[in-house]
Design a protein around this motif. Structure first.
Motif, PDB file in Angstrom:
ATOM      1  N   LEU A  74     -20.406 -11.357   0.867  1.00 15.97           N
ATOM      2  CA  LEU A  74     -21.550 -11.741   0.194  1.00 15.97           C
ATOM      3  C   LEU A  74     -22.081 -10.682  -0.700  1.00 15.97           C
ATOM      4  CD1 LEU A  74     -24.048 -13.891   0.321  1.00 15.97           C
ATOM      5  CD2 LEU A  74     -24.714 -12.761   2.300  1.00 15.97           C
ATOM      6  N   SER A  75     -21.834  -9.255  -0.393  1.00 16.45           N
ATOM      7  CA  SER A  75     -22.451  -8.344  -1.110  1.00 16.45           C
ATOM      8  C   SER A  75     -21.663  -7.710  -2.400  1.00 16.45           C
ATOM      9  CB  SER A  75     -22.505  -7.079  -0.107  1.00 16.45           C
ATOM     10  OG  SER A  75     -22.473  -6.013  -0.706  1.00 16.45           O
ATOM     11  N   PRO A  76     -22.317  -7.994  -3.507  1.00 17.10           N
ATOM     12  CA  PRO A  76     -21.729  -7.338  -4.952  1.00 17.10           C
ATOM     13  C   PRO A  76     -21.180  -5.798  -4.463  1.00 17.10           C
ATOM     14  CG  PRO A  76     -23.405  -8.842  -5.265  1.00 17.10           C
ATOM     15  CD  PRO A  76     -23.435  -8.825  -4.121  1.00 17.10           C
ATOM     16  N   GLY A  77     -22.135  -5.244  -3.827  1.00 25.76           N
ATOM     17  CA  GLY A  77     -21.820  -3.668  -3.604  1.00 25.76           C
ATOM     18  C   GLY A  77     -20.609  -3.382  -2.844  1.00 25.76           C
ATOM     19  N   MET A  78     -20.382  -4.134  -1.793  1.00 27.72           N
ATOM     20  CA  MET A  78     -19.216  -3.980  -1.029  1.00 27.72           C
ATOM     21  C   MET A  78     -17.911  -4.613  -1.892  1.00 27.72           C
ATOM     22  SD  MET A  78     -19.634  -3.206   1.903  1.00 27.72           S
ATOM     23  CE  MET A  78     -20.826  -2.643   3.327  1.00 27.72           C
ATOM     24  N   ILE A  79     -17.893  -5.505  -2.736  1.00 26.87           N
ATOM     25  CA  ILE A  79     -16.999  -6.074  -3.431  1.00 26.87           C
ATOM     26  C   ILE A  79     -16.569  -4.929  -4.437  1.00 26.87           C
ATOM     27  CG2 ILE A  79     -16.147  -7.866  -5.041  1.00 26.87           C
ATOM     28  CD1 ILE A  79     -15.904  -8.610  -2.224  1.00 26.87           C
ATOM     29  N   ALA A  80     -17.463  -4.406  -5.041  1.00 27.02           N
ATOM     30  CA  ALA A  80     -17.132  -3.154  -5.850  1.00 27.02           C
ATOM     31  C   ALA A  80     -16.426  -2.037  -5.276  1.00 27.02           C
ATOM     32  CB  ALA A  80     -18.481  -2.637  -6.550  1.00 27.02           C
ATOM     33  N   GLN A  81     -16.964  -1.682  -3.966  1.00 26.05           N
ATOM     34  CA  GLN A  81     -16.237  -0.774  -3.330  1.00 26.05           C
ATOM     35  C   GLN A  81     -14.576  -1.061  -3.013  1.00 26.05           C
ATOM     36  OE1 GLN A  81     -17.033   2.513  -2.329  1.00 26.05           O
ATOM     37  NE2 GLN A  81     -18.593   1.989  -3.904  1.00 26.05           N
ATOM     38  N   ALA A  82     -14.540  -2.491  -2.515  1.00 29.28           N
ATOM     39  CA  ALA A  82     -13.412  -2.770  -2.288  1.00 29.28           C
ATOM     40  C   ALA A  82     -12.273  -3.004  -3.729  1.00 29.28           C
ATOM     41  CB  ALA A  82     -13.355  -4.389  -1.648  1.00 29.28           C
ATOM     42  N   ARG A  83     -12.843  -3.487  -4.733  1.00 30.46           N
ATOM     43  CA  ARG A  83     -12.078  -3.461  -5.952  1.00 30.46           C
ATOM     44  C   ARG A  83     -11.589  -1.997  -6.270  1.00 30.46           C
ATOM     45  NH1 ARG A  83     -15.696  -7.854  -8.728  1.00 30.46           N
ATOM     46  NH2 ARG A  83     -14.681  -9.864  -8.141  1.00 30.46           N
ATOM     47  N   GLU A  84     -12.495  -1.157  -6.102  1.00 32.40           N
ATOM     48  CA  GLU A  84     -12.217   0.443  -6.671  1.00 32.40           C
ATOM     49  C   GLU A  84     -11.137   0.926  -5.709  1.00 32.40           C
ATOM     50  OE1 GLU A  84     -14.558   4.408  -6.649  1.00 32.40           O
ATOM     51  OE2 GLU A  84     -15.810   2.842  -6.823  1.00 32.40           O
ATOM     52  N   GLU A  85     -11.257   0.545  -4.478  1.00 33.04           N
ATOM     53  CA  GLU A  85     -10.286   1.493  -3.413  1.00 33.04           C
ATOM     54  C   GLU A  85      -9.008   0.819  -3.342  1.00 33.04           C
ATOM     55  OE1 GLU A  85     -11.555   2.865   0.178  1.00 33.04           O
ATOM     56  OE2 GLU A  85     -13.864   3.233  -0.586  1.00 33.04           O
ATOM     57  N   HIS A  86      -9.074  -0.659  -3.887  1.00 31.45           N
ATOM     58  CA  HIS A  86      -7.887  -1.373  -3.731  1.00 31.45           C
ATOM     59  C   HIS A  86      -7.545  -2.333  -5.015  1.00 31.45           C
ATOM     60  CE1 HIS A  86      -8.064  -0.256   0.606  1.00 31.45           C
ATOM     61  NE2 HIS A  86      -8.985  -0.519   0.586  1.00 31.45           N
ATOM     62  N   PRO A  87      -7.333  -1.678  -6.014  1.00 36.81           N
ATOM     63  CA  PRO A  87      -7.032  -2.453  -7.173  1.00 36.81           C
ATOM     64  C   PRO A  87      -6.116  -3.528  -7.219  1.00 36.81           C
ATOM     65  CG  PRO A  87      -6.593  -0.181  -7.753  1.00 36.81           C
ATOM     66  CD  PRO A  87      -7.146  -0.148  -6.160  1.00 36.81           C
ATOM     67  N   GLU A  88      -5.164  -3.362  -6.368  1.00 31.44           N
ATOM     68  CA  GLU A  88      -3.915  -4.201  -6.277  1.00 31.44           C
ATOM     69  C   GLU A  88      -4.334  -5.636  -5.568  1.00 31.44           C
ATOM     70  OE1 GLU A  88      -3.974  -2.021  -2.427  1.00 31.44           O
ATOM     71  OE2 GLU A  88      -4.513  -1.644  -4.479  1.00 31.44           O
ATOM     72  N   LEU A  89      -5.385  -5.698  -4.951  1.00 30.60           N
ATOM     73  CA  LEU A  89      -5.612  -6.754  -4.244  1.00 30.60           C
ATOM     74  C   LEU A  89      -7.029  -7.536  -4.873  1.00 30.60           C
ATOM     75  CD1 LEU A  89      -5.641  -5.324  -0.537  1.00 30.60           C
ATOM     76  CD2 LEU A  89      -3.907  -6.480  -1.757  1.00 30.60           C
ATOM     77  N   ARG A  90      -7.074  -8.702  -4.584  1.00 32.00           N
ATOM     78  CA  ARG A  90      -8.051  -9.702  -5.194  1.00 32.00           C
ATOM     79  C   ARG A  90      -9.369  -9.770  -4.054  1.00 32.00           C
ATOM     80  NH1 ARG A  90      -9.042 -15.442  -5.274  1.00 32.00           N
ATOM     81  NH2 ARG A  90      -6.834 -15.807  -4.244  1.00 32.00           N
ATOM     82  N   PHE A  91     -10.442  -9.338  -4.791  1.00 29.12           N
ATOM     83  CA  PHE A  91     -11.812  -9.503  -3.897  1.00 29.12           C
ATOM     84  C   PHE A  91     -12.635 -10.449  -4.859  1.00 29.12           C
ATOM     85  CE2 PHE A  91      -9.587  -5.865  -2.326  1.00 29.12           C
ATOM     86  CZ  PHE A  91      -9.750  -5.919  -0.927  1.00 29.12           C
ATOM     87  N   GLU A  92     -13.662 -11.430  -3.911  1.00 34.74           N
ATOM     88  CA  GLU A  92     -14.458 -12.340  -4.581  1.00 34.74           C
ATOM     89  C   GLU A  92     -16.002 -12.054  -3.952  1.00 34.74           C
ATOM     90  OE1 GLU A  92     -12.805 -15.773  -4.635  1.00 34.74           O
ATOM     91  OE2 GLU A  92     -11.124 -15.273  -5.895  1.00 34.74           O
ATOM     92  N   VAL A  93     -16.896 -11.969  -4.801  1.00 30.89           N
ATOM     93  CA  VAL A  93     -18.234 -12.069  -4.109  1.00 30.89           C
ATOM     94  C   VAL A  93     -18.373 -13.808  -3.810  1.00 30.89           C
ATOM     95  CG1 VAL A  93     -20.678 -12.093  -4.696  1.00 30.89           C
ATOM     96  CG2 VAL A  93     -19.255 -10.228  -5.433  1.00 30.89           C
ATOM     97  N   GLY A  94     -18.873 -13.883  -2.754  1.00 25.35           N
ATOM     98  CA  GLY A  94     -19.062 -15.427  -2.166  1.00 25.35           C
ATOM     99  C   GLY A  94     -19.832 -15.604  -0.928  1.00 25.35           C
ATOM    100  N   SER A  95     -20.035 -16.989  -0.761  1.00 25.83           N
ATOM    101  CA  SER A  95     -20.924 -17.104   0.600  1.00 25.83           C
ATOM    102  C   SER A  95     -19.987 -17.948   1.409  1.00 25.83           C
ATOM    103  CB  SER A  95     -22.051 -17.773   0.209  1.00 25.83           C
ATOM    104  OG  SER A  95     -22.726 -18.454   1.494  1.00 25.83           O
ATOM    105  N   MET A  96     -19.948 -17.466   2.870  1.00 26.88           N
ATOM    106  CA  MET A  96     -19.098 -18.275   3.718  1.00 26.88           C
ATOM    107  C   MET A  96     -19.920 -19.617   4.035  1.00 26.88           C
ATOM    108  SD  MET A  96     -17.965 -15.390   6.652  1.00 26.88           S
ATOM    109  CE  MET A  96     -19.672 -14.993   6.990  1.00 26.88           C
ATOM    110  N   ALA A  97     -21.215 -19.934   3.565  1.00 26.11           N
ATOM    111  CA  ALA A  97     -21.758 -20.947   3.875  1.00 26.11           C
ATOM    112  C   ALA A  97     -21.263 -22.166   2.659  1.00 26.11           C
ATOM    113  CB  ALA A  97     -23.079 -21.011   3.755  1.00 26.11           C
ATOM    114  N   SER A  98     -20.640 -21.526   1.569  1.00 26.87           N
ATOM    115  CA  SER A  98     -20.213 -22.550   0.502  1.00 26.87           C
ATOM    116  C   SER A  98     -19.251 -21.763  -0.300  1.00 26.87           C
ATOM    117  CB  SER A  98     -21.437 -22.897  -0.478  1.00 26.87           C
ATOM    118  OG  SER A  98     -20.994 -23.525  -1.520  1.00 26.87           O
ATOM    119  N   LEU A  99     -18.109 -21.778   0.283  1.00 25.66           N
ATOM    120  CA  LEU A  99     -16.648 -21.037  -0.170  1.00 25.66           C
ATOM    121  C   LEU A  99     -16.117 -21.562  -1.352  1.00 25.66           C
ATOM    122  CD1 LEU A  99     -15.117 -20.405   3.468  1.00 25.66           C
ATOM    123  CD2 LEU A  99     -15.948 -18.618   1.768  1.00 25.66           C
TER     124      LEU A  99
END
Length: 205
Positions: A74-99
């Motif tokens: 849900l958090s764009p800030g968390m996704i930014a960290q994930a993308r920075e540390e693991h650029p080889e993997l796919r990360f998306e901003v999204g809500s579990m209530a409406s995937l």
């Protein structure tokens, strides 16, 4: 808690959170064992989602176990960290209530302390989404703070208000969403923790 409050709370601490928990899984041998067993169950042609992935601390572990995995948070800030540390993997901003995931397209979903900030009345909607995106035969593994008793209880999580659930009560909600429980585990708190942890493994028929 509302999604906007949860998003704001984690955006505010994303960098600190990533630093604090970067190596948290290294010494969590029970958890790594549960995740390894989950990986054996879901390994196959369909992708696996790490739902509520945060800064991606578990997603790389799933990838190292041979899964085609992507993270959603849900958090764009968390996704930014994930993308920075693991650029080889796919990360998306999204809500579990409406995937933004097609029906019956996942072989598995990891929900690692991802629903603890969701108000109890809102959980059935989220669990229905989990059921929707899992393919028949797909598995879900979830982790959460637990308690004795029959009902959830709010607690003062360091980021924002959270809830801890009796294992049976949470299992009932997941079963009502159409999932079948396969296993449950309760772990006592580690020295640095305040609360026990519950784990549930479920399957979509």
């Amino acid at each position: 808690m509302t999604e906007s409050e949860t998003r704001a709370g984690y955006d505010a601490v994303a960098v600190l959170y990533a630093d604090l928990f970067r190596d948290a899984m290294d010494d969590q041998h029970l958890e790594r064992g549960l995740i390894a067993a989950f990986a054996e169950l879901v390994r196959g042609p369909l992708p696996v989602a790490d739902l509520g992935c945060g800064p991606g601390r578990v997603t790389p572990l799933l990838a190292s176990l041979g899964l085609s995995v992507f993270g959603v948070d849900l958090s764009p800030g968390m996704i930014a960290q994930a993308r920075e540390e693991h650029p080889e993997l796919r990360f998306e901003v999204g809500s579990m209530a409406s995937l933004d995931i097609p029906d019956a397209s996942l072989g598995g979903a990891l929900v690692w302390f991802s629903t603890i900030h969701t108000a109890p009345d809102d959980l059935p909607l989220i669990f229905a989404e989990f059921h929707r995106v899992l393919a028949p035969g797909g598995h879900l593994l979830t982790a959460f703070q637990t308690r004795e008793g029959d009902a959830p209880e709010a607690f003062d999580h360091k980021v924002t208000l959270a809830y801890r659930w009796p294992i049976e009560a949470l299992s009932v909600l997941l079963r009502e969403a159409g999932l079948v429980e396969l296993a449950r585990v309760r772990r006592e708190p580690l020295p640095e923790e305040r609360l026990p942890t519950g784990y549930l493994l479920l399957r979509k028929p």
